[in-house]
Design an enzyme around this catalytic site. Structure first.
Site, PDB file in Angstrom:
ATOM      1  N   GLU A  52       0.826  -1.218   0.000  1.00 54.37           N
ATOM      2  CA  GLU A  52       0.000   0.000   0.000  1.00 54.37           C
ATOM      3  C   GLU A  52       0.860   1.267   0.000  1.00 54.37           C
ATOM      4  O   GLU A  52       0.512   2.253  -0.621  1.00 54.37           O
ATOM      5  CB  GLU A  52      -0.981   0.002   1.184  1.00 54.37           C
ATOM      6  CG  GLU A  52      -2.161  -0.948   0.998  1.00 54.37           C
ATOM      7  CD  GLU A  52      -2.979  -0.682  -0.262  1.00 54.37           C
ATOM      8  OE1 GLU A  52      -3.020   0.465  -0.739  1.00 54.37           O
ATOM      9  OE2 GLU A  52      -3.579  -1.632  -0.797  1.00 54.37           O
ATOM     10  N   TYR A 135      -6.967   6.776   3.388  1.00 53.24           N
ATOM     11  CA  TYR A 135      -7.052   5.727   2.372  1.00 53.24           C
ATOM     12  C   TYR A 135      -6.188   4.516   2.760  1.00 53.24           C
ATOM     13  O   TYR A 135      -6.664   3.385   2.792  1.00 53.24           O
ATOM     14  CB  TYR A 135      -6.640   6.244   0.967  1.00 53.24           C
ATOM     15  CG  TYR A 135      -6.316   5.076   0.086  1.00 53.24           C
ATOM     16  CD1 TYR A 135      -7.343   4.308  -0.456  1.00 53.24           C
ATOM     17  CD2 TYR A 135      -5.001   4.644  -0.106  1.00 53.24           C
ATOM     18  CE1 TYR A 135      -7.076   3.173  -1.191  1.00 53.24           C
ATOM     19  CE2 TYR A 135      -4.714   3.506  -0.829  1.00 53.24           C
ATOM     20  CZ  TYR A 135      -5.758   2.777  -1.381  1.00 53.24           C
ATOM     21  OH  TYR A 135      -5.489   1.639  -2.068  1.00 53.24           O
ATOM     22  N   ASP A 153      -9.696   5.817  -3.368  1.00 46.60           N
ATOM     23  CA  ASP A 153      -8.547   6.298  -4.143  1.00 46.60           C
ATOM     24  C   ASP A 153      -9.088   6.735  -5.507  1.00 46.60           C
ATOM     25  O   ASP A 153     -10.302   6.786  -5.713  1.00 46.60           O
ATOM     26  CB  ASP A 153      -7.455   5.214  -4.264  1.00 46.60           C
ATOM     27  CG  ASP A 153      -7.897   4.037  -5.118  1.00 46.60           C
ATOM     28  OD1 ASP A 153      -9.097   3.960  -5.480  1.00 46.60           O
ATOM     29  OD2 ASP A 153      -7.047   3.194  -5.449  1.00 46.60           O
TER      30      ASP A 153
END
Ligand code: SF4
Length: 365
Positions: A52, A135, A153
């Site tokens: 991520e 996020y 996103d």
């Protein structure tokens, strides 16, 4: 109109989630941070965290080889926390946005110091880590721990705008608020991780920015943009601003088969990476004099090697590259952040992409 569109999506959320999860089961890509399709091994929270960070502003295809190299060298959160910054930057070299690499290291150190080496499960705790916004926290909490946390996103925002025929700018704070709400409403009580992954996957592979593949889309029947024939017009394209062009001079100064490199400051672009001395180019000033002043020594035998262009999201660079032979009267190396290195040794130092290309240039001399 907008309110009506929102309500329709909210009423159908269970059906949308089921359709997406069924589709994801059969269509998902095999990515190195996901357990292989059909495997019984569980998701690794460490792999999710690293991926991520790498995926922030970078596409899956670019990230995959970096991810594999990174977790091979640093396979656990403790190994990452103990690694020197220079090793992490070297592993990150070429991926860009190096602040992410430093933040990932700081996050790993905090996880070891404050969470006993276990990646936290809640959005709130995750958001206390450096470099983790709403996020990334939602993605890690849902994908690694199946917590019911929404994500938003660029891919997800586009899918949600189209599903609900939301025509306002998805980057505007008001619209973002609506989209976060929508992402939360659609989230099923179980399989939140797979649902979020499915939404992102749909945006990346089917509901793409241009020419979305509506005929094969698993949520086609719920999509108000496709129903109105507006899928290509939503979201509205961003008005592009002119990109500034920055000119730089780089000097490759050699002495007895060694080259002078220096470490960039800890803040700003390419922070903490190494480079051949590089300065802002200025019209009407002799290159040798300006660089000589910067290094504190006279420059001899200056010759042009060529130039290279490098584009980032918001700016472009032209590097004019020079070679020269240098003496070291002690002033150059009195700088602790400067070194004379052979080309072989240079491979140990993290360089930005343009500086790597400059290193290739001199290796051909
Ligand atoms: Fe996107 Fe088309 Fe699917 Fe709507 S139907 S979500 S526009 S791919």
């Amino acid at each position: 109109m907008e309110r009506q569109a929102n309500k329709i999506v909210a009423n159908q959320r269970g059906a949308i989630a089921r359709a997406l999860l069924r589709w994801y089961e059969r269509a998902r890509r095999d990515l190195p941070w996901r357990p292989p399709i059909g495997s019984r091994s569980g998701i690794s929270p460490y792999a999710v965290l690293v991926s991520e960070f790498m995926l922030q502003q970078t596409q899956v295809a670019t990230v995959s080889p970096y991810f594999l190299r990174f977790v091979k060298a640093l396979p656990t959160i403790r190994r990452l926390a103990a690694a020197p910054e220079q090793q992490i930057l070297r592993l990150w070299q070429g991926l860009g946005y190096y602040t992410r690499a430093r933040n990932l290291r700081s996050a790993a150190r905090m996880i070891v110091a404050e969470f006993g080496g276990r990646i936290p499960r809640s959005v709130q705790e995750l958001m206390s880590l450096p470099g983790v916004g709403r996020y990334t926290a939602g993605a890690v909490a849902s994908i690694a721990f199946d917590q019911p946390a929404p994500i938003l996103d660029g891919n997800v925002a586009r899918v949600l705008c189209r599903l609900g025929k939301i025509q306002s700018d998805p980057r505007a704070p008001k619209t973002r608020k609506v989209l976060w709400q929508r992402a939360e409403e659609l989230l099923p009580r179980t399989s939140a991780g797979n649902f979020n992954s499915a939404l992102m996957e749909l945006g990346a592979t089917v509901c793409m920015p241009r020419a979305p593949a509506c005929p094969v889309c698993p949520v086609r029947r719920f999509c108000r943009a496709a129903e109105a024939g507006l899928q290509d017009a939503i979201p509205r394209p961003r008005r592009s601003k002119p990109t500034p062009l920055l000119m730089r001079w780089t000097i490759c100064l050699s002495r007895a088969n060694r080259w002078l490199i220096e470490r960039r400051p800890d803040k700003g672009r390419w922070a903490g990476l190494w480079q051949f001395p590089t300065i802002e180019a200025t019209d009407g000033q002799p290159v040798a004099a300006k660089i000589g002043r910067r290094l504190g020594v006279p420059i001899r035998g200056l010759r042009a090697l060529g130039q290279l262009r490098h584009a980032l999201t918001h700016r472009k660079y032209i590097f004019k590259v020079f070679a020269a032979t240098g003496m070291d009267n002690g002033r150059i190396t009195s700088e602790p952040m400067r070194r004379w290195v052979s080309l072989g040794e240079l491979a140990k130092y993290p360089l930005s992409r343009p500086q790597s290309k400059i290193a290739e240039m001199i290796s051909r001399l």
